[in-house]
Design a protein around this motif. Structure first.
Motif, short mmCIF file in Angstrom:
data_model
loop_
_atom_site.label_atom_id
_atom_site.label_comp_id
_atom_site.label_asym_id
_atom_site.label_seq_id
_atom_site.Cartn_x
_atom_site.Cartn_y
_atom_site.Cartn_z
N LEU A 1 72.59 22.47 33.67
CA LEU A 1 73.90 22.16 34.25
C LEU A 1 74.39 23.21 35.23
O LEU A 1 75.36 22.99 35.95
N LYS A 2 73.70 24.32 35.29
CA LYS A 2 74.01 25.35 36.29
C LYS A 2 73.75 24.83 37.70
O LYS A 2 74.30 25.34 38.67
N LEU A 3 72.97 23.77 37.82
CA LEU A 3 72.67 23.19 39.12
C LEU A 3 73.89 22.52 39.76
O LEU A 3 73.95 22.40 40.99
N ILE A 4 74.84 22.08 38.97
CA ILE A 4 76.01 21.37 39.50
C ILE A 4 76.80 22.25 40.47
O ILE A 4 77.01 21.87 41.62
N PRO A 5 77.23 23.46 40.09
CA PRO A 5 77.94 24.29 41.08
C PRO A 5 77.03 24.80 42.19
O PRO A 5 77.49 25.01 43.32
N LEU A 6 75.74 24.97 41.91
CA LEU A 6 74.84 25.41 42.97
C LEU A 6 74.67 24.33 44.04
O LEU A 6 74.67 24.64 45.24
N LEU A 7 74.53 23.10 43.62
CA LEU A 7 74.43 22.01 44.59
C LEU A 7 75.74 21.79 45.34
O LEU A 7 75.74 21.41 46.51
N THR A 8 76.84 22.06 44.66
CA THR A 8 78.15 21.97 45.33
C THR A 8 78.26 23.02 46.42
O THR A 8 78.70 22.74 47.53
N GLY A 9 77.87 24.24 46.10
CA GLY A 9 77.89 25.30 47.10
C GLY A 9 76.96 25.02 48.26
O GLY A 9 77.30 25.28 49.42
N LEU A 10 75.79 24.48 47.97
CA LEU A 10 74.85 24.13 49.03
C LEU A 10 75.44 23.04 49.93
O LEU A 10 75.30 23.11 51.15
N PHE A 11 76.12 22.07 49.34
CA PHE A 11 76.75 21.02 50.14
C PHE A 11 77.80 21.61 51.07
O PHE A 11 77.82 21.29 52.27
N ALA A 12 78.66 22.47 50.55
CA ALA A 12 79.73 23.05 51.37
C ALA A 12 79.17 23.93 52.47
O ALA A 12 79.58 23.82 53.64
N ASP B 1 76.36 31.08 33.84
CA ASP B 1 75.83 29.92 33.13
C ASP B 1 76.92 28.86 33.06
O ASP B 1 78.11 29.17 33.08
N ALA B 2 76.50 27.64 32.95
CA ALA B 2 77.45 26.55 32.79
C ALA B 2 78.02 26.60 31.37
O ALA B 2 77.34 27.00 30.43
N PRO B 3 79.27 26.21 31.22
CA PRO B 3 79.84 26.19 29.86
C PRO B 3 79.16 25.11 29.02
O PRO B 3 78.51 24.21 29.54
N CYS C 1 63.84 26.21 47.66
CA CYS C 1 63.69 27.65 47.44
C CYS C 1 65.06 28.32 47.31
O CYS C 1 65.23 29.22 46.48
N LEU C 2 66.02 27.89 48.11
CA LEU C 2 67.36 28.45 48.04
C LEU C 2 68.02 28.13 46.70
O LEU C 2 68.59 29.01 46.05
N ILE C 3 67.90 26.90 46.25
CA ILE C 3 68.48 26.50 44.96
C ILE C 3 67.78 27.22 43.82
O ILE C 3 68.42 27.70 42.88
N TYR C 4 66.45 27.31 43.88
CA TYR C 4 65.69 27.99 42.82
C TYR C 4 66.06 29.46 42.75
O TYR C 4 66.27 30.01 41.65
N GLY C 5 66.15 30.13 43.90
CA GLY C 5 66.53 31.54 43.91
C GLY C 5 67.93 31.77 43.37
O GLY C 5 68.17 32.70 42.61
N ALA C 6 68.86 30.90 43.75
CA ALA C 6 70.22 31.03 43.24
C ALA C 6 70.27 30.73 41.74
O ALA C 6 71.01 31.38 41.00
N TYR C 7 69.47 29.77 41.28
CA TYR C 7 69.43 29.43 39.86
C TYR C 7 68.92 30.60 39.02
O TYR C 7 69.43 30.89 37.95
N ILE C 8 67.92 31.29 39.53
CA ILE C 8 67.32 32.40 38.79
C ILE C 8 68.17 33.67 38.87
O ILE C 8 68.39 34.35 37.86
N PHE C 9 68.68 34.00 40.06
CA PHE C 9 69.26 35.32 40.27
C PHE C 9 70.78 35.39 40.15
O PHE C 9 71.32 36.49 40.01
#
Length: 160
Positions: free
Chosen positions: A100-111, A15-17, A3-11
């Motif tokens: 590809l927007k998931l890559i920085p989101l998953l990085t932030g979630l890891f940190a 965008d990824a380059p 839910c956290l990743i989905y909310g961050a992805y939507i809101f």
């Protein structure tokens, strides 16, 4: 976590380059992964300071609880970061451009999850399950997606 990743992805408004090649995706993943090392470097600094400020006269003697907490945190974080980075590198090769927007989101979630684990581990060992699950469950999901991508989506390119 989903839910956290989905909310961050939507809101979140970024965008990824455009990354058409595998090498560009791996460089993007490497750049994102440098931000995931922030909690580990911070843990190393705090571990060194706590070791320096501890009242132990013997440098190779038994460690105090505060020093042991930071040392254990850094050790576990390095191991999880290695697993995270290799899974993220493989994931970046299988994801379509729009995901590809998931890559920085998953990085932030890891940190963030490693910092939550560190704080909860310092409070007490029984509280650390939340932070560890926030780190480990996305890692497990990435591993399962990578295995699915390798063996089901593209089995002909498995060894190439």
């Amino acid at each position: 976590c989903p839910c956290l990743i989905y909310g961050a992805y939507i809101f979140l408004p970024f965008d990824a380059p455009l990354l058409p090649t595998v090498s560009a995706r791996l460089v993007y993943t490497l750049r994102c992964a440098t931000f995931a090392t922030f909690p580990i470097v911070l843990g190393m600094i705090v571990s060194g300071i706590s070791r320096l400020c501890s009242s132990a006269l013997e440098p190779f003697g038994e460690l105090h609880r505060e020093v042991e907490i930071h040392r254990t945190y850094v050790s576990q974080s390095v191991h999880l970061f290695i697993l995270y980075f290799f899974n993220m590198a493989v994931l970046a090769t299988y994801l379509p451009q729009e995901l590809l927007k998931l890559i920085p989101l998953l990085t932030g979630l890891f940190a963030i999850s490693r910092l939550i684990f560190w704080m909860s581990y310092a409070i007490g060992r029984s509280f650390r399950a939340f932070g560890f699950s926030m780190t480990f469950l996305p890692l497990l999901a990435m591993l399962l997606w990578n295995l699915y991508g390798m063996f089901v989506l593209e089995p002909e390119n498995l060894l190439s």
